[in-house]
Scaffold this active site. Structure first.
Site, short mmCIF file in Angstrom:
data_model
loop_
_atom_site.label_atom_id
_atom_site.label_comp_id
_atom_site.label_asym_id
_atom_site.label_seq_id
_atom_site.Cartn_x
_atom_site.Cartn_y
_atom_site.Cartn_z
N LYS A 108 38.73 22.71 36.75
CA LYS A 108 39.31 23.92 37.66
C LYS A 108 38.93 25.20 37.04
CE LYS A 108 44.05 25.13 38.76
NZ LYS A 108 45.11 25.78 38.11
N CYS A 153 63.96 33.52 38.82
CA CYS A 153 63.49 34.23 37.63
C CYS A 153 63.52 35.44 37.61
CB CYS A 153 61.97 33.42 37.37
SG CYS A 153 60.91 34.24 36.03
N CYS A 178 60.39 28.74 33.77
CA CYS A 178 59.30 29.51 34.52
C CYS A 178 57.98 29.60 33.55
CB CYS A 178 59.72 30.82 34.76
SG CYS A 178 58.29 31.79 35.28
N HIS A 205 37.06 33.05 46.55
CA HIS A 205 37.16 33.95 47.59
C HIS A 205 35.87 34.01 48.27
CE1 HIS A 205 39.86 35.75 44.37
NE2 HIS A 205 40.78 35.42 45.25
N LYS A 224 40.59 31.42 34.18
CA LYS A 224 40.48 32.56 33.23
C LYS A 224 40.37 31.65 31.83
CE LYS A 224 41.85 36.30 35.51
NZ LYS A 224 43.01 36.97 35.93
N HIS A 254 36.19 36.11 43.00
CA HIS A 254 35.57 35.42 42.39
C HIS A 254 34.79 34.35 43.29
CE1 HIS A 254 38.85 32.53 43.43
NE2 HIS A 254 39.71 33.27 42.59
N HIS A 299 57.10 32.95 32.23
CA HIS A 299 58.07 33.57 31.39
C HIS A 299 58.65 32.91 30.12
CE1 HIS A 299 57.13 36.39 34.74
NE2 HIS A 299 57.61 37.15 33.84
N CYS A 307 59.92 37.33 36.85
CA CYS A 307 59.21 37.19 38.18
C CYS A 307 59.70 37.97 39.32
CB CYS A 307 58.90 35.74 38.62
SG CYS A 307 57.80 34.75 37.68
N1 MSP Z 1 47.13 36.68 49.98
C1 MSP Z 1 47.14 35.17 50.30
C2 MSP Z 1 46.62 35.09 51.87
C3 MSP Z 1 47.15 35.87 52.79
S1 MSP Z 1 46.50 35.68 54.38
C4 MSP Z 1 47.32 36.27 55.40
C5 MSP Z 1 46.36 34.58 49.36
N2 MSP Z 1 45.46 35.27 48.59
S2 MSP Z 1 44.53 34.61 47.61
O1 MSP Z 1 43.90 35.60 46.91
O2 MSP Z 1 45.52 33.74 46.52
O3 MSP Z 1 43.36 33.77 48.21
C6 MSP Z 1 43.43 32.45 48.53
C7 MSP Z 1 42.11 31.87 49.38
O4 MSP Z 1 40.89 32.13 48.35
C8 MSP Z 1 42.15 30.46 49.77
O5 MSP Z 1 42.83 30.18 50.81
C9 MSP Z 1 40.74 30.29 49.82
O6 MSP Z 1 40.24 31.13 50.90
C10 MSP Z 1 40.17 31.22 48.69
N3 MSP Z 1 39.92 30.39 47.16
C11 MSP Z 1 40.57 30.72 46.03
N4 MSP Z 1 40.05 29.76 45.15
C12 MSP Z 1 39.24 28.94 45.66
C13 MSP Z 1 38.87 27.93 45.26
N5 MSP Z 1 38.77 27.20 44.01
N6 MSP Z 1 38.03 26.85 46.16
C14 MSP Z 1 38.13 27.01 47.57
N7 MSP Z 1 38.65 28.25 48.17
C15 MSP Z 1 39.35 29.17 47.10
O7 MSP Z 1 46.45 33.29 49.57
#
Ligand code: MSP
Length: 517
Positions: free
Chosen positions: A303, A136, A153, A23, A306, A20, A156, A139
């Site tokens: 925020k 949990c 949790c 990322h 989904k 999304h 769950h 989880c």
């Molecule tokens: N898998 C771990 C990271 C491991 S790195 C060794 C993880 N993954 S995650 O899919 O949850 O990604 C988190 C990252 O996604 C955040 O640090 C950021 O880079 C990005 N973001 C996800 N949602 C976001 C927002 N709403 N706003 C800004 N960044 C966002 O954590």
């Protein structure tokens, strides 16, 4: 920032979700820095890594819910990330998946090294102990009081039970002072500054050792010295930054280590600015130069979720605005590093005004005038002999460079737009349509200067909007690929535009938005 090479990473994203714009935000920011450093240092000296994090309880569970094997499940989702970045024109050098053999091999190697490490206080860095806490069953993981809602949790709706498990731990508590010293001396920079303060606060409070393995979990990397345990997903995930370079003995590692920037959002700062550097100290490896944690954003003040149904896929933005404009708009909504909001109305407004009116119109107007007054060729003018205003963007290039080094994308863009606005004002001041009948010599100077500002703008925009930059260069009569072979200094030099070059006015850069309302 080191001058010879540039190694930048995004987090590897969990594949329990589709890509999304959260990322995408981090990935686009990393892409801009990678592209800028390719211009400065040459493509061979830049390594931009992203990828997917594919192990752990959360993922095993999500796969089960879908009635799929974990491997099939992660294969499908990792492919979605790969496609998303391809269609968003992300220029990563490597995409690592933690289920790849090359990753698993290095993770095991690193655990074996860590197993032998003694801390500065003479203790074993890795030790086995009982882990007791609220567990949990749904989880398959321990919960802290903060994870629970009304004692249950939230996923769950069950109360967790007291559970004891034997795990391996990293004795990070022996490294508080070492890490503080490295942060204070600037060996490890954490930005923005507020985040550095936050990390120092954590270190002042004292660290608790972390459990780095899990029992009874199949979906993970087995520890090389304990078949009963797999690596805790976070620990092996961090190791991706080394495994992607082929491990500590790899050629890529020798060239690119340490990372110049680990980029992420603030949610995962502690892992990157505390646990990861301590692991590296224990491994005897250099620390990253910079850990940068940007803010979190909401969509129209809500925020992203989904349930609310406001999750935006990168493809939606690209479809509406075009890939380049989508990236530009995403990075320019609010100051990088802060929390912020992405307002859908503001995206449209910026597209129309900042991109369409300021930049798009400038290019189209100046090229039309070049066609009209000079039969489409760059007027004959020697910039050294300027009679009117002398333009020199050298100071702007330094400011732009400084801002990108500090990851202040909006400030870097403001430098570029100052020039675009200056050029638009210059047209109004000089009135080429009047000069056309009164003073050919001054007209040549004005049009030359405008075309040269447009050329420089295209170079400034290569990291942010590479395709738009190419389109502008093509309209100025260049072969963009050939241009980019020139040295960066040459590209930045005022007056590089050759008189007599034939321009090729092309399509509108930012077509009007189709109104779907
Ligand atoms: N898998 C771990 C990271 C491991 S790195 C060794 C993880 N993954 S995650 O899919 O949850 O990604 C988190 C990252 O996604 C955040 O640090 C950021 O880079 C990005 N973001 C996800 N949602 C976001 C927002 N709403 N706003 C800004 N960044 C966002 O954590």
């Amino acid at each position: 920032m080191s001058k010879e090479k540039f190694y930048i990473t995004t987090p590897i994203y969990y594949v329990n979700d589709v890509p999304h714009i959260g990322h995408t935000y981090t990935t686009v920011a990393a892409d801009v820095l990678a592209r800028y450093n390719r211009l400065k240092l040459g493509a061979d000296n830049v390594y931009f890594l992203t990828g997917t994090d594919e192990h752990g309880v959360k993922i095993a569970q999500a796969a089960e819910e879908k009635g799929k094997t974990p491997q099939i499940f992660v294969d499908e989702l990792a492919a979605k990330f790969q496609t998303a970045w391809d269609s968003f024109d992300i220029s990563q050098n490597d995409f690592i998946r933690t289920t790849e053999e090359r990753h698993e091999k290095v993770v095991k190697e690193l655990y074996l090294i860590l197993k032998e490490v003694k801390t500065p206080d003479g203790n074993d860095f890795l030790y086995k102990a009982d882990y007791q806490g609220l567990y949990c069953v749904g989880c398959e993981s321990f919960k802290t009081e903060d994870d629970l809602v009304d004692g249950k949790c939230p996923d769950h709706q069950t109360e967790p039970v007291e559970h004891k498990e034997t795990n391996w731990f990293f004795r990070i508590s022996d490294y508080e002072n070492d890490l503080k010293r490295k942060i204070n001396s600037g060996e490890l920079v954490i930005q923005p500054e507020s985040k550095q303060k936050e990390v120092m606060g954590l270190l002042d409070q004292g660290l608790k050792d972390v459990a780095v393995s899990r029992q009874n979990l199949k979906w993970g990397i087995e520890l090389p010295f304990d078949q009963e345990q797999v690596s805790y997903v976070w620990i092996e995930a961090l190791m991706n930054y080394i495994s992607a370079l082929g491990g500590p003995e790899g050629d890529l590692f020798k060239k690119f280590w340490p990372a110049n920037v680990h980029l992420m959002a603030k949610d995962i700062l502690k892992f990157h600015a505390v646990i990861w550097p301590i692991m590296l100290i224990a491994l005897g490896l250099e620390l990253p130069e910079k850990v940068y944690a940007h803010g979190y954003f909401t969509i129209d003040s809500q925020k992203m979720s989904k349930t609310i149904g406001n999750v935006i896929a990168p493809a939606e933005l690209a479809e509406k605005y075009g890939v380049d404009a989508a990236k530009f708009l995403l990075l320019n909504q609010f100051h990088f590093g802060n929390d912020g909001d992405i307002s859908l109305a503001k995206l449209d407004e910026m597209y129309n005004n900042v991109l369409g009116n300021d930049l798009g119109n400038l290019v189209s107007r100046v090229l039309s005038m070049t066609e009209k007054y000079f039969e489409g060729s760059v007027p004959d003018f020697d910039p050294e002999l300027s009679k009117l205003q002398k333009f020199d963007l050298q100071a702007d290039w330094s400011r732009y460079d400084y801002f990108l080094d500090m990851l202040q994308f909006d400030d870097a863009i403001e430098v570029v737009w100052e020039n675009i606005r200056k050029a638009n004002a210059y047209i109004e001041d000089q009135k080429p349509w009047e000069l056309a009948t009164s003073n050919q010599e001054v007209l040549a100077e004005v049009i030359y200067n405008l075309l040269e500002i447009i050329r420089q703008t295209a170079i400034f925009l290569i990291p942010f909007m590479p395709n738009i930059a190419d389109q502008i260069l093509t309209q100025l009569g260049y072969d963009p690929a050939k241009e980019k072979q020139k040295s960066f200094e040459e590209l930045q030099k005022w007056g590089s535009l050759s008189s007599g070059q034939q321009i090729k006015k092309g399509d509108v850069l930012f077509p009007r938005l189709v109104d779907n309302s």
